[in-house]
Enzyme design. Structure first.
Site, PDB file in Angstrom:
ATOM      1  N   GLY A  11      57.690  22.910 -11.416  1.00 35.08           N
ATOM      2  CA  GLY A  11      56.755  22.917 -10.279  1.00 35.08           C
ATOM      3  C   GLY A  11      56.076  24.280 -10.191  1.00 35.08           C
ATOM      4  N   GLY A  14      52.742  24.930  -8.111  1.00 26.27           N
ATOM      5  CA  GLY A  14      52.733  24.642  -6.676  1.00 26.27           C
ATOM      6  C   GLY A  14      52.608  25.901  -5.830  1.00 26.27           C
ATOM      7  CD  GLN A  15      52.773  27.192   0.267  1.00 26.94           C
ATOM      8  OE1 GLN A  15      53.587  26.278   0.466  1.00 26.94           O
ATOM      9  NE2 GLN A  15      52.372  27.999   1.212  1.00 26.94           N
ATOM     10  CG  ASP A  37      53.313  21.659 -11.873  1.00 22.73           C
ATOM     11  OD1 ASP A  37      53.127  20.452 -11.617  1.00 22.73           O
ATOM     12  OD2 ASP A  37      53.487  22.511 -10.991  1.00 22.73           O
ATOM     13  NE  ARG A  39      47.373  19.719 -11.107  1.00 21.60           N
ATOM     14  CZ  ARG A  39      47.307  20.978 -10.732  1.00 21.60           C
ATOM     15  NH1 ARG A  39      46.873  21.908 -11.550  1.00 21.60           N
ATOM     16  NH2 ARG A  39      47.678  21.350  -9.518  1.00 21.60           N
ATOM     17  CE1 TYR A 143      60.270  18.078   1.230  1.00 22.09           C
ATOM     18  CE2 TYR A 143      60.015  18.627   3.549  1.00 22.09           C
ATOM     19  CZ  TYR A 143      60.179  19.015   2.236  1.00 22.09           C
ATOM     20  OH  TYR A 143      60.237  20.358   1.940  1.00 22.09           O
ATOM     21  CE  LYS A 147      63.206  19.140  -0.514  1.00 24.95           C
ATOM     22  NZ  LYS A 147      63.407  19.725  -1.846  1.00 24.95           N
ATOM     23  CB  ILE A 173      56.414  28.883   2.585  1.00 30.42           C
ATOM     24  CG1 ILE A 173      57.859  28.359   2.513  1.00 30.42           C
ATOM     25  CG2 ILE A 173      56.250  30.207   1.849  1.00 30.42           C
ATOM     26  CD1 ILE A 173      58.917  29.294   2.964  1.00 30.42           C
TER      27      ILE A 173
END
Ligand code: AKB
Length: 317
Positions: A11, A14-15, A37, A39, A143, A147, A173
């Site tokens: 990942g 990602g952010q 990731d 892409r 989600y 988690k 975040i």
């Protein structure tokens, strides 16, 4: 296995992944960090990049073997808002991705795992303020459900197979280097870009929806901090509460106005506000502080100053 730490970030576009992969490269050498990731990244990276889904177990195994990976940071996930629109996919990615990595550790292919949980494990029946580590967890998003199940799975793999998995419950975040996607707390990043470009932002959360939040620099410090802590310091193998500051859209807008006096915030509340309504306003993280020395560095006014300074440079405003 060689003693050189070899890190895989899943990942990495990602952010959090964008900033974490770069920071790990600076700390441990870019030749020792592999990002992956779905892409290719938009811009060239100093670290090695492999295109791969966490659900592609065979390809992941080839990457782990090729680079002799020791540590995995598993960041790929469907976040809260996107997850509600794709329940099956959110469950599949969030749970089976984790299971693949836990099984690589069980087969001794990797040594250490970081996997983030979230404040989304809490729900409307959790106390609102200063939420303790051990409390009611009845999430109302897929989600949060994934988690919470993931936390239990991590604890199970640790106690049954001795897997060294470490986890923190991320609050929202915010940072300036990367954009979030699919979360409920994304407003707190979007607002800065709109404030600088158009001096106006329409917020999808209500004015006083206070949530636990954290600056990216602190989140990265916590993430690497828990992974680098001595193993005997890690006493919780579900996931640690983590806290830095908490604020509402109105609090954030008032702070931004100190730098951009013409800034205006409007409200057009959508279903994301209902998700946020179930989450706590503030978190007690004394276990993380006592066990492995977590301490945040940025409060709201420092976060806002730093983001605006950096984005002004970028937008030449
Ligand atoms: C989200 O908004 O879904 C995430 C989170 C709180 O984990 N940022």
């Amino acid at each position: 296995m060689s003693s050189q730490k070899k890190i895989l970030v899943i990942g990495s576009n990602g952010q959090i992944g964008t900033v974490l992969t770069k920071t790990l490269g600076q700390k441990f050498g870019f030749e020792n960090v592999i990002g992956s990731d779905l892409r290719m990244p938009d811009t060239p990276t100093k670290f090695i990049f492999e295109e791969c889904s966490v659900l592609n177990k065979e390809k992941l195994e080839r990457i782990i073997n090729r680079y002799n990976i020791s540590d995995v940071y598993l960041l790929a996930a469907y976040l809260s808002a996107k997850g509600e629109k794709n329940i099956d996919k959110a469950w599949d990615l969030n749970m089976n991705g984790l299971l693949h990595i836990l099984n690589f550790a069980k087969e001794k292919k990797i040594q250490k795992i970081f996997w983030p949980s979230s404040i989304a494990v809490f729900g409307p029946s959790t106390p609102k303020n200063n939420v303790p580590q051990y409390t009611i967890t009845e999430p109302t998003t897929i989600y949060g459900v994934s988690k919470l199940a993931g936390e239990t799975l991590c604890n199970y793999y640790h106690s049954k197979f001795g897997i060294d998995i470490r986890s923190i419950r991320y609050p929202g975040i915010i940072g300036w280097e990367s954009m979030p996607g699919g979360g409920t707390t994304d407003y707190a990043v979007d607002i800065f870009h709109e404030a600088l470009k158009h001096q106006e932002y329409t917020c999808f959360l209500s004015r006083d929806r206070t949530l636990p939040m954290m600056y990216m620099n602190d989140a990265i410090q916590a993430t690497i901090g828990i992974m680098e802590a001595q193993v005997d310091k890690i006493k919780i193998r579900t996931s640690y509460n983590l806290s830095s500051c908490h604020f509402s859209p109105n609090d954030l807008a008032e702070e931004i106005k100190k730098h951009i006096p013409s800034f205006k915030i409007k409200y057009k509340v959508d279903e994301r506000d209902t998700l946020a309504q179930g989450w706590p306003s503030s978190i007690n993280d004394r276990h993380a502080r006592n066990d492995w020395g977590w301490e945040p560095n940025f409060n709201l006014s420092q976060i806002v100053s730093d983001i605006i300074l950096n984005l002004r440079n970028r937008y030449k405003k």
